[in-house]
Design a protein around this motif. Structure first.
Motif, PDB file in Angstrom:
ATOM      1  N   LYS A 131      25.215  -0.024  -8.352  1.00 19.07           N
ATOM      2  CA  LYS A 131      24.474   0.324  -7.139  1.00 19.07           C
ATOM      3  C   LYS A 131      23.778  -0.889  -6.538  1.00 19.07           C
ATOM      4  CE  LYS A 131      23.077   4.702  -9.337  1.00 19.07           C
ATOM      5  NZ  LYS A 131      23.305   4.152 -10.671  1.00 19.07           N
ATOM      6  N   ASN A 132      23.333  -1.797  -7.388  1.00 19.01           N
ATOM      7  CA  ASN A 132      22.589  -2.969  -6.946  1.00 19.01           C
ATOM      8  C   ASN A 132      22.660  -4.007  -8.057  1.00 19.01           C
ATOM      9  OD1 ASN A 132      20.591  -2.149  -8.899  1.00 19.01           O
ATOM     10  ND2 ASN A 132      19.802  -0.724  -7.354  1.00 19.01           N
ATOM     11  N   ALA A 133      21.962  -5.130  -7.854  1.00 20.77           N
ATOM     12  CA  ALA A 133      22.046  -6.219  -8.834  1.00 20.77           C
ATOM     13  C   ALA A 133      21.454  -5.816 -10.176  1.00 20.77           C
ATOM     14  CB  ALA A 133      21.340  -7.465  -8.296  1.00 20.77           C
ATOM     15  N   ARG A 134      20.372  -5.039 -10.169  1.00 23.89           N
ATOM     16  CA  ARG A 134      19.768  -4.618 -11.434  1.00 23.89           C
ATOM     17  C   ARG A 134      20.725  -3.714 -12.209  1.00 23.89           C
ATOM     18  NH1 ARG A 134      14.733  -4.518 -13.710  1.00 23.89           N
ATOM     19  NH2 ARG A 134      13.674  -5.199 -11.811  1.00 23.89           N
ATOM     20  N   ASP A 135      21.343  -2.782 -11.515  1.00 21.05           N
ATOM     21  CA  ASP A 135      22.298  -1.879 -12.154  1.00 21.05           C
ATOM     22  C   ASP A 135      23.502  -2.662 -12.668  1.00 21.05           C
ATOM     23  OD1 ASP A 135      23.207   0.737 -12.910  1.00 21.05           O
ATOM     24  OD2 ASP A 135      24.545   0.742 -11.167  1.00 21.05           O
ATOM     25  N   PHE A 136      23.968  -3.612 -11.860  1.00 25.34           N
ATOM     26  CA  PHE A 136      25.083  -4.463 -12.272  1.00 25.34           C
ATOM     27  C   PHE A 136      24.741  -5.222 -13.556  1.00 25.34           C
ATOM     28  CE2 PHE A 136      26.851  -8.712 -12.492  1.00 25.34           C
ATOM     29  CZ  PHE A 136      28.212  -8.469 -12.406  1.00 25.34           C
ATOM     30  N   ALA A 137      23.542  -5.818 -13.590  1.00 25.31           N
ATOM     31  CA  ALA A 137      23.164  -6.642 -14.741  1.00 25.31           C
ATOM     32  C   ALA A 137      23.079  -5.807 -16.011  1.00 25.31           C
ATOM     33  CB  ALA A 137      21.848  -7.343 -14.473  1.00 25.31           C
ATOM     34  N   MET A 138      22.579  -4.568 -15.905  1.00 24.51           N
ATOM     35  CA  MET A 138      22.498  -3.700 -17.083  1.00 24.51           C
ATOM     36  C   MET A 138      23.890  -3.348 -17.588  1.00 24.51           C
ATOM     37  SD  MET A 138      20.646  -2.124 -19.264  1.00 24.51           S
ATOM     38  CE  MET A 138      20.693  -0.768 -20.430  1.00 24.51           C
ATOM     39  N   LYS A 139      24.783  -2.997 -16.682  1.00 23.19           N
ATOM     40  CA  LYS A 139      26.146  -2.631 -17.086  1.00 23.19           C
ATOM     41  C   LYS A 139      26.911  -3.856 -17.591  1.00 23.19           C
ATOM     42  CE  LYS A 139      26.225   1.459 -14.194  1.00 23.19           C
ATOM     43  NZ  LYS A 139      26.542   2.051 -12.873  1.00 23.19           N
ATOM     44  N   ALA A 140      26.588  -5.010 -17.028  1.00 22.80           N
ATOM     45  CA  ALA A 140      27.219  -6.243 -17.526  1.00 22.80           C
ATOM     46  C   ALA A 140      26.897  -6.474 -18.988  1.00 22.80           C
ATOM     47  CB  ALA A 140      26.771  -7.440 -16.688  1.00 22.80           C
ATOM     48  N   GLN A 141      25.689  -6.066 -19.417  1.00 23.16           N
ATOM     49  CA  GLN A 141      25.328  -6.268 -20.825  1.00 23.16           C
ATOM     50  C   GLN A 141      26.188  -5.414 -21.751  1.00 23.16           C
ATOM     51  OE1 GLN A 141      23.465  -8.951 -21.179  1.00 23.16           O
ATOM     52  NE2 GLN A 141      23.462  -8.818 -18.940  1.00 23.16           N
ATOM     53  N   LEU A 142      26.555  -4.204 -21.307  1.00 21.21           N
ATOM     54  CA  LEU A 142      27.466  -3.365 -22.097  1.00 21.21           C
ATOM     55  C   LEU A 142      28.808  -4.070 -22.280  1.00 21.21           C
ATOM     56  CD1 LEU A 142      26.671   0.017 -20.359  1.00 21.21           C
ATOM     57  CD2 LEU A 142      26.320  -0.423 -22.780  1.00 21.21           C
TER      58      LEU A 142
END
Length: 868
Positions: free
Chosen positions: A597-608
């Motif tokens: 949805k946004n950069a914060r959401d992207f960064a969290m999913k990137a960690q997975l």
């Protein structure tokens, strides 16, 4: 004999020697060559005014000095680097600087005073008190300089040192190629500074007095370049009584005076003293070899994960006339490193103290692209590598031969080091490259000054050869040096100055890892399907196998401006700042979790994705330990600037999920599941057999309901892999679910958890639809301070809750909310099963007040917890 005994008895009663060595690391000033209208003779006279000169950072680079004086913006933030003039466009004078330092020193009696430079880039002239010190221009980044300045010192004790430093003669065109147009390699300097696919160009090309400047005071003898070799015959275990080991010691002894000097040369280690009478003629140097020393029941040094990193203090002294003329202090690890060809894998196998070591390594570039080194930063970075459960660091050839402080940290934490010399396939002609200025035949002979390279290799081998962690030498990255450099290294320099370590011609040579599957002998790079690490055979001792490494949102905020914090979209050109910081697209692996949805959401999913990538990478290699592989080295584990690829922690020393996924996959004793056939497998990296282990497998659905599968008692041999049971049929029965969690454990007879691994499985369409809809799991979180530098955080998940998935713990400042960096977590990005709890230990350095803990997860609300 009695006379010698009495002499030694007298010398043993000498007062303790105070090492007279100190660094000239403050009080420097500098000015650009265009602003200085006098020569070095006038400039180094104490009467010359230095009003309005700029404070200089020494050790450091010109760019560091300019940054510290706010003359340039931070090149690591946003696209600030584009605002800084590049030496290729400005000409070398723009970054040619005079550096001046006033200091107090004088020699008394038979004292000798030595001025030592551990690294200057690229050329330099030295002046002291109106006199030039070097008859020949100092050249080369990778070579030390030492001058006896006794006769140049002022009788008043007030001295002025002036040094002019010139950038590399060929700074190279930073045209976007690997090493720019390649001509940076015509000199003996850092190739990465012209730009690479993981870094933008360093505008001054690391020009400056970049390493330590030291004053050393001795008496009439100077001890230089001690050499310690340890021999540990046979096959050893880390514990128990040890058979003897042998220590061999030699040292260079220099007499700079005009008289013969006679005395006793001795060294002490492990409570023993070995002595030798020495007489050295005026103005002479000699290498003195001591008799071999047998150490009974030695405490051995082992790589991380295999045993303790025991280190001995070793002291070498020259004694004469009831004085200590000079002294050298070393830390010595008693170990022996060997290499044996593995005919089954067709690759080299590493052995330490007779035991074979499965290499789990990371590639290292340099700690900081602007050469802002410190003992504390080195210590933190090497500790992170230990925390990843790695046992080796390879230092890539486009950078430097690392500093002794780096090796000190590797000695301390048990990281073997694979050291390249200063060549790369990109700049030195391995491939046709239209971005290079000169053809392959010309580039094949870079650097231009071959004798200088050989001198530098001799010097740098002497600098680091005593470190227990130093394991292998390598001619260059993906290419050998030219023949007239390679042959002297192999046939003269290393046999004469070391003789104990394997030398690989180049980093992916057949002598290291036989290449029978095509390609360059390393790679692949970039994000991969986790199954590929298990199913696709790559090179048997892979020097570079790579993937992604975007940090979390807090990391991105440190160097990406707010207006550029946009979630990148797959197959679209990313935002300019993301692109500038070398982002590799991997949204195709993020989208199954739900489009960001946004950069914060992207960064969290990137960690997975990060966690899954690096766990799978090391699990896949470990699964074929001694069958397909003798080791692998990840490209790469750290970044010397704010890049968006290949890192387990960011430039600011903040770890991301790559580190903890790799830590999990690299556990010394590890349970795992093959994603191709769901075979539950155990890896034992230790030397000893492990008996009466219970291997347990369960599954949990998205509501937290558990489905027991199996648990079996069994054993596993030392340094081996054992396959236990597949879970295919069991998991197929759960296909109707929207994905499940698989929990694997190894328990001992007292039901202590020895290894735990939790996988999150996609649904039958390859989507994580269940995770997208999973309910929140409120955790009970407590934090307690256990010592001055240690906090314990306990996460508890009630029965009836779903799995509390993928929780990040962060130690923060209570007022600002900013993370405490560095901080070391014994686990992170952890999942808590229903009805269970997990305690995480956090360690930090220095004195910190007003601390708190922040916890957030996939289905756990962000929570700030006070520390009790």
């Amino acid at each position: 004999m009695r006379k010698l005994f009495l002499s030694l008895l007298l010398l043993a009663n000498l007062t303790s020697f105070s090492q007279q060595r100190y660094e000239l690391n403050s009080g420097w000033v500098c000015s650009n060559i265009k602003e200085v209208k006098v020569d070095g003779v006038q400039l180094s006279s104490t009467g010359f005014s230095l009003n309005n000169w700029m404070p200089a950072t020494v050790p450091g680079t010109v760019l560091t000095t300019l940054l510290n004086n706010k003359k340039v913006p931070d090149p690591f933030y946003g696209m600030n680097n584009e605002k800084i003039p590049d030496v290729y466009n400005t000409g070398n004078d723009h970054y040619t600087y005079w550096f001046v330092k006033d200091f107090a020193e004088k020699a008394v009696g038979n004292e000798q005073v030595w001025l030592q430079f551990r690294g200057i880039n690229y050329k330099a002239e030295f002046y002291l008190n109106g006199k030039k010190l070097n008859p020949k221009t100092h050249e080369g980044m990778h070579i030390r300089a030492e001058y006896n300045i006794t006769k140049f010192l002022s009788p008043t004790g007030k001295n002025r040192l002036a040094v002019i430093v010139y950038p590399p003669d060929f700074p190279g065109n930073p045209n976007g190629g690997q090493g720019g147009d390649g001509t940076i390699a015509k000199g003996l300097t850092t190739q990465y500074t012209a730009g690479w696919d993981w870094i933008q160009p360093t505008r001054d090309r690391n020009t400056g007095i970049w390493d330590k400047v030291t004053i050393e005071k001795t008496k009439a003898i100077n001890l230089r370049n001690p050499h310690v070799v340890t021999l540990v015959p046979g096959k050893r275990m880390p514990t128990g009584v040890q058979k003897p080991a042998t220590i061999k010691v030699s040292v260079e002894v220099e007499n700079p005076t005009n008289k013969v000097v006679t005395g006793v040369l001795q060294y002490q280690v492990a409570g023993k003293t070995i002595s030798k009478s020495v007489s050295l003629a005026a103005g002479k140097n000699a290498i003195v070899n001591f008799a071999d020393l047998a150490i009974e029941n030695p405490k051995l040094w082992w790589p991380s994960g295999y045993g303790a990193q025991n280190l001995y203090d070793l002291k070498i002294q020259f004694l004469s006339a009831n004085q200590v003329f000079d002294q050298e202090n070393l830390k010595v690890g008693i170990r022996q490193i060997d290499n044996l060809w593995n005919e089954h894998t067709k690759s080299m196998g590493a052995y330490v103290n007779g035991q074979k070591i499965f290499i789990k390594g990371g590639n290292w570039i340099i700690s900081d692209a602007m050469l802002r080194f410190s003992d504390a930063r080195y210590d933190a970075e090497i500790r992170y590598h230990k925390d990843m459960n790695l046992n080796l660091i390879r230092i890539w050839g486009g950078a430097i031969l690392e500093r002794p402080e780096f090796y000190n940290a590797c000695d301390k934490y048990g990281l073997l080091v694979f050291q390249d010399f200063w060549f790369s396939g990109d700049c030195n002609g391995r491939w046709v490259d239209p971005l290079k200025k000169e053809d392959q035949w010309t580039r094949r002979n870079y650097p231009d000054n071959h004798p200088l390279v050989l001198d530098a290799i001799e010097d740098q081998v002497k600098l680091i050869r005593n470190h227990a962690s130093l394991a292998f030498w390598c001619g260059g990255n993906e290419i050998t040096p030219p023949e007239d450099i390679l042959n002297p290294i192999k046939k003269d320099i290393l046999p004469r100055l070391d003789g104990t370590r394997q030398f690989f011609d180049f980093s992916n040579s057949d002598e290291m890892s036989f290449n029978d599957i095509g390609g360059n002998g390393d790679g692949p790079y970039g994000i991969q399907d986790p199954k590929s690490f298990w199913s696709t055979k790559t090179f048997p001792y892979n020097s570079e196998v790579g993937s992604v490494g975007v940090g979390d949102y807090e990391s991105l905020e440190r160097f990406i401006p707010a207006k550029n914090m946009i979630a990148p979209q797959f197959k679209e050109k990313p935002d300019s700042v993301w692109d500038y910081h070398k982002y590799i697209a991997y949204e195709q692996y993020i989208d199954p979790y739900g489009k960001a949805k946004n950069a914060r959401d992207f960064a969290m999913k990137a960690q997975l994705v990060n966690y899954d990538q690096y766990r799978a990478l090391m699990e896949g290699f470990s699964n074929k330990m001694w069958d397909w592989y003798t080791g692998s080295i990840i490209w790469k584990t750290q970044n010397p600037w704010t890049a968006l690829r290949g890192q387990m922690y960011d430039y600011y020393l903040d770890p991301n999920a790559c580190l903890y996924g790799l830590r999990k996959g690299s556990e010394p004793l590890h349970v795992m599941m093959n994603p191709v056939d769901s075979m539950v497998t155990v890896v034992n990296n230790g030397f000893a057999n492990r008996n009466n282990l219970m291997v347990q497998a369960k599954a949990y659905d998205m509501d937290g309901k558990d489905y027991f599968y199996s648990q079996v008692f069994n054993s596993i041999g030392g340094s081996s892999v054992r396959r236990f049971f597949p879970m295919n049929e069991f998991l197929k029965k759960l296909d109707k679910k929207e994905g499940v969690f698989v929990s694997l454990r190894i328990l001992d007879e007292k039901q202590n958890i020895l290894s735990e691994n939790i996988y999150w499985m996609a649904d039958k369409n390859g989507e994580y639809s269940g995770l997208q809809k999973i309910k929140s799991a409120p955790l009970n979180i407590t934090a307690a301070k256990k010592s001055n530098n240690k906090v314990e955080v306990t996460l508890s998940n009630k029965n009836g809750n779903p799995v509390a998935f993928f929780n990040r713990i962060a130690l923060i400042d209570k007022q600002s909310g900013k993370r405490i960096l560095p901080a070391f977590y014994d686990d992170n990005y952890v999942s808590i099963l229903p009805g269970e709890h997990k305690t995480i230990t956090v360690e930090y350095t220095g004195s910190q007040d007003n601390l708190a803990v922040e916890v957030y997860g996939w289905n756990v609300e962000r929570t700030k917890v006070q520390i009790q």
